[in-house]
Design a protein around this motif. Structure first.
Motif, mmCIF file in Angstrom:
data_model
loop_
_atom_site.group_PDB
_atom_site.id
_atom_site.type_symbol
_atom_site.label_atom_id
_atom_site.label_comp_id
_atom_site.label_asym_id
_atom_site.label_seq_id
_atom_site.Cartn_x
_atom_site.Cartn_y
_atom_site.Cartn_z
ATOM 1 N N UNK A 11 0.264 -1.205 -0.019
ATOM 2 C CA UNK A 11 -0.063 -0.227 0.034
ATOM 3 C C UNK A 11 0.963 1.468 0.504
ATOM 4 N N UNK A 13 2.138 3.983 1.197
ATOM 5 C CA UNK A 13 1.957 4.988 2.865
ATOM 6 C C UNK A 13 2.216 6.250 2.635
ATOM 7 N N UNK A 36 8.730 0.559 -2.380
ATOM 8 C CA UNK A 36 9.795 1.687 -2.662
ATOM 9 C C UNK A 36 11.110 1.208 -3.190
ATOM 10 N N UNK A 37 11.833 0.194 -2.304
ATOM 11 C CA UNK A 37 13.106 -0.258 -2.679
ATOM 12 C C UNK A 37 13.170 -0.989 -3.848
ATOM 13 N N UNK A 119 14.000 -3.865 1.871
ATOM 14 C CA UNK A 119 12.807 -3.875 3.111
ATOM 15 C C UNK A 119 11.655 -3.239 2.481
ATOM 16 N N UNK A 121 8.138 -2.130 2.258
ATOM 17 C CA UNK A 121 7.894 -0.977 3.823
ATOM 18 C C UNK A 121 6.395 -1.367 4.216
ATOM 19 N N UNK A 122 5.338 -2.213 4.423
ATOM 20 C CA UNK A 122 4.328 -3.105 4.643
ATOM 21 C C UNK A 122 5.235 -3.089 5.789
ATOM 22 N N UNK A 123 6.231 -4.452 5.696
ATOM 23 C CA UNK A 123 7.172 -5.121 6.575
ATOM 24 C C UNK A 123 7.877 -4.235 7.246
ATOM 25 N N UNK A 124 8.952 -3.896 6.802
ATOM 26 C CA UNK A 124 9.804 -3.872 7.065
ATOM 27 C C UNK A 124 10.394 -4.755 7.523
ATOM 28 N N UNK A 125 11.142 -5.836 7.466
ATOM 29 C CA UNK A 125 11.616 -7.258 7.948
ATOM 30 C C UNK A 125 12.412 -6.926 7.027
ATOM 31 N N UNK B 171 20.028 -8.162 11.123
ATOM 32 C CA UNK B 171 19.462 -8.616 10.162
ATOM 33 C C UNK B 171 20.104 -9.265 9.256
ATOM 34 N N UNK B 187 11.253 -9.259 12.729
ATOM 35 C CA UNK B 187 12.496 -8.586 12.738
ATOM 36 C C UNK B 187 11.942 -7.005 13.673
ATOM 37 N N UNK B 205 6.507 -5.675 17.618
ATOM 38 C CA UNK B 205 7.241 -4.706 17.036
ATOM 39 C C UNK B 205 6.447 -3.876 15.775
ATOM 40 N N UNK B 207 4.703 -2.020 12.654
ATOM 41 C CA UNK B 207 4.148 -2.383 11.101
ATOM 42 C C UNK B 207 4.186 -1.241 10.860
ATOM 43 N N UNK B 208 3.902 -1.105 9.024
ATOM 44 C CA UNK B 208 3.033 -0.434 8.302
ATOM 45 C C UNK B 208 4.111 1.099 8.967
ATOM 46 N N UNK B 209 5.336 1.374 9.054
ATOM 47 C CA UNK B 209 6.237 2.429 9.668
ATOM 48 C C UNK B 209 5.591 2.555 10.550
ATOM 49 N N UNK B 328 11.192 6.288 5.664
ATOM 50 C CA UNK B 328 11.250 5.285 4.893
ATOM 51 C C UNK B 328 12.264 4.974 3.653
ATOM 52 N N UNK B 329 12.732 5.701 3.243
ATOM 53 C CA UNK B 329 14.015 5.393 2.242
ATOM 54 C C UNK B 329 15.483 5.590 2.460
ATOM 55 N N UNK B 347 4.626 11.903 5.741
ATOM 56 C CA UNK B 347 4.754 10.662 6.516
ATOM 57 C C UNK B 347 5.700 9.354 5.927
ATOM 58 N N UNK B 348 6.343 10.060 5.446
ATOM 59 C CA UNK B 348 8.601 9.274 5.365
ATOM 60 C C UNK B 348 8.831 9.339 6.235
#
Ligand code: FAD
Ligand code: AMP
Lengths: 263, 400
Positions: A11, A13, A36-37, A119, A121-125, B171, B187, B205, B207-209, B328-329, B347-348
């Motif tokens: 989704x 973000x 994005x990545x 990674x 962006x929804x799970x960031x794992x 990680x 993670x 943890x 999730x969704x930022x 985010x990035x 938000x990012x």
């Protein structure tokens, strides 16, 4: 060079909104984008192809609507696209997801390089890339910010990459085939060309389900996933912050008074 | 069958499950809940919400071994040139607490070359046992060889929990270990607790930022593995009277995997403090106007012994290297104090810093979204506010 890029539809973000009544995520009407990545992964694969010739395959596992991500990848210069889509895949955690993608890669075969995003962006794992590498026993270089040199005339083929760390980077020599995950710094993704968009619309997308890859149902989906989500909740919101407005000197004095104990 | 279903005889159409579904996958059709399986992420939130037990989630997992034979809470002791990463001390403090709840010991895994002093340090920080493998093959980290070494130790000593820092190394490494061992990995955890009845690890943890939190367990597989976000948990204190045992193991050098060869490490940050280690971060945004004004942010950072961060806008404009980007990035950071100067708070950007303990925002626009997450907000021109703030901080320092 034959390169496979793994992409995930997530989704967007920027659109994620919280329902103030229920404190849950509103996903209805939220646009889906390529993680994005993974855009950097696609771009890097296409650039390598342009430099050394070869082909790029995009691979995604996801529900039917994830097909649009593959079309977008095709419009960006990817040659073919494979959609892993089956109800049996639903509920897979990173362990099972990486197994499914690894089994698809086994079927694709003869690749030199697999590229994933750092990674999703929804799970960031950041687990799926190394997970695929482990299932396939490939060497891995994560957080790659630059591919320095590529030698395709040696046996094995070799690449030198820069791997981003907390306080700098490390230079690694990687024997191919290998898997890398990439960070934003690696390139500037292009926009799709009009021609690319046109041909992507018509392109055929290969769909594979459970029976197309050599996998036991008990290893994937909820059953095959070692982890279980037991609860989802919204984080407690920050108690109303203090806002200072007015004459800069006054404001600064007030702020320092407030924060002096935590400094 | 692996999956989820609504038992329509039990469903009263109350709609509670619609509200908790993070994937918006449930609709009411003729007063019954209907789940769209293409959207459902099988998280089970609806199952817990249903007061009528009308939703069933089935899973039949394979149990991998005799679970009760696994004992001990282990920590991966990440180090570079004999210096232990500070996140390891946070992990040891947590491990001690978990081990007490499980009535077991704390172990630390230390891999490298000529690193004996680090083993003693780990004991002082709370490790009861240090598993040390000293080998030229492990001098520089490679995921392949570290995985081989650790899976060997796990096979021999069978720990029930393994924790690692959610660093670039941690990680990548534990992802490989978890897949090799067929066990669960969560993670970037911000919370870890023991379910005292079931004796299992509950991992929390974002999730969704950071928009939602998830609790994850891995009850049928051992070891249970987690990476832990830096700076969320307190460090263990040094206790030189604490006794521990150093267990030396050998690395099978014939099995050395040379497919990834370490060539060099290049240090690269403009400030002396590294972002993910920093207790305080001062970040600059497009509000700084131009590259040379980043100096202001750096001066404030120096006054606070803080690290320098940035929004993406400044990185894209070439004002500061990418390694400073938060969001985010870029990097996810969690310092004790985060000061955002001239950052709007899209938000990012927020997803990379909103877990910080205290957030301070300086922005001239009172409507800027950054104020929504800020504990303290200053509405004003940063070119006036920051110099005054630096002066006030210096005066405060001199007076104490
Ligand atoms: C896929 C994707 C990924 C992204 N990833 C990231 C990421 O990782 N990190 C990230 O940061 N962004 C990211 N972004 C970009 C993000 O959406 C924003 O564009 C970016 O964060 C904006 O940076 P900014 O706040 O510095 O700039 P702006 O939004 O332009 O904000 C500047 C702020 O400065 C204030 N200001 C101006 N002058 C002054 C003054 N004199 N004194 C005080 N205040 C002043 C203004 O009021 C304004 O609020 C991403 C975007 C996309 C689409
Ligand atoms: N369902 C999927 N389909 C294809 N690739 C994926 C999928 N999930 C994750 N990946 C890849 O793995 C990377 C890391 O994802 P994650 O481990 O979920 O953070 C992504 O950037 C993708 O390249």
């Amino acid at each position: 060079m034959k390169i496979v890029v793994c992409i995930k539809q997530v989704p967007d973000t920027t659109d994620v909104k919280i329902n103030p009544e229920t404190n849950t995520l509103i996903r209805e009407g939220v646009a889906s984008i390529i993680n994005p990545f993974d855009m950097y992964a696609i771009e890097e694969a296409v650039r390598l192809k342009e430099r050394f010739t070869g082909e790029v395959v995009a691979l995604t596992m996801g529900p039917p609507q994830a097909e649009s991500s593959l079309r977008e990848a095709l419009s960006l210069g990817v040659d073919s696209a494979i959609h892993l889509c089956d109800r049996a895949f639903a509920g897979s955690d990173t362990w099972a997801t990486s197994l499914i993608l690894a089994k698809a890669l086994e079927k694709i075969k003869d690749y030199d390089l697999v590229i994933c995003g750092k990674q999703a962006s929804d799970g960031d794992t950041a687990q799926v890339g190394p997970g695929i590498a482990t299932h396939l026993d490939l060497p891995q270089a994560t957080y790659v910010r630059r591919i320095d040199t590529v030698h395709l005339d040696t046996t094995p083929k070799i690449m030198v990459v820069e791997r981003l760390l907390e306080e700098g980077y490390e230079l690694l020599e990687v024997k191919l085939p290998a898997l890398i995950t990439v960070v934003k710094e690696i390139n500037e993704p292009r926009l799709p060309s009009l021609r690319g968009k046109m041909s992507a619309r018509k392109a055929e997308i290969i769909a594979w389900g459970l029976n197309d890859i050599n996998i036991e149902e008990k290893m994937i989906g909820l059953n095959g996933s070692p982890t279980q989500v037991v609860k989802i909740f919204t984080p407690p919101s920050k108690e109303g912050g203090k806002i200072f407005e007015g004459e800069p000197q006054e404001v600064v004095t007030k702020l320092v008074e407030e924060i002096k104990d935590i400094l | 069958m692996n999956g989820i279903k609504v038992i329509s005889e039990k469903c009263v159409g109350c709609g509670l499950c619609l509200k908790v579904c993070p994937a918006a996958a449930i609709k009411l059709v003729d007063k019954k809940a209907v789940i769209d399986l293409d959207k459902c992420i099988l998280c089970g939130a609806c199952v817990d919400s249903c007061k009528f037990q009308a939703i069933e989630l089935n899973r039949q997992t394979i149990v991998n071994d005799d679970l009760s034979s696994y004992k001990g809470v282990w920590v991966f002791a990440e180090q570079r040139q004999g210096i232990i990463a500070s996140v390891v001390f946070e992990l040891l403090a947590k491990a001690k607490q978990l081990a007490a709840d499980l009535n077991t010991y704390v172990g630390a895994v230390l891999l490298g070359q000529n690193i004996d002093p680090a083993a003693k340090e780990l004991i002082q920080r709370g490790a009861d046992k240090v598993y040390l493998i000293d080998s030229a093959c492990l001098n520089n980290y490679t995921a392949e060889n570290y995985t081989k070494a650790i899976t060997g130790l796990v096979g021999k000593y069978k720990p029930e929990i393994i924790l690692a820092g959610a660093t670039t190394t941690g990680r990548s490494l534990v992802s490989r270990i978890a897949v090799s061992l067929y066990c669960g990995l969560t993670a970037d955890c911000t919370g870890l607790d023991i379910d005292k009845d079931k004796k299992i690890l509950i991992q929390t943890r974002p999730a969704f930022g950071g928009n939602i939190m998830a609790q994850i367990i891995s009850p049928d597989f051992r070891p249970q593995m987690a990476t832990v976000r830096h700076k969320v948990m307190p460090e263990s204190e040094i206790d030189s009277s604490h006794k521990g045992e150093i267990i030396k193991e050998a690395f099978d050098e014939a099995g050395f995997d040379g497919r990834i060869k370490f060539l060099d490490f290049v240090k690269e940050t403009i400030a002396t403090v590294n972002l993910s280690e920093a207790d305080i971060i001062v970040s600059g945004g497009r509000g700084l106007g131009e590259a040379k004004n980043f100096k202001l942010v750096e001066e404030l950072a120096t006054a606070l012994s803080a690290a320098v961060g940035s929004s993406r806008a400044c990185v894209d404009s070439g004002w500061i290297p990418y390694s400073h980007q938060v969001g985010q990035t870029g990097r996810t950071v969690c310092p004790k104090i985060y000061i955002a100067c001239g950052i709007s708070g899209q938000i990012q950007h927020l997803v990379g810093m909103q877990s910080s303990k205290t957030i301070i925002a300086i922005n001239k626009d009172p409507e800027a979204p950054i104020f929504k997450v800020a504990n303290y907000g200053v509405v004003g021109d940063l070119f006036k506010v920051i110099p005054l703030l630096i002066k006030a901080l210096q005066e405060k320092r001199h007076s104490t």
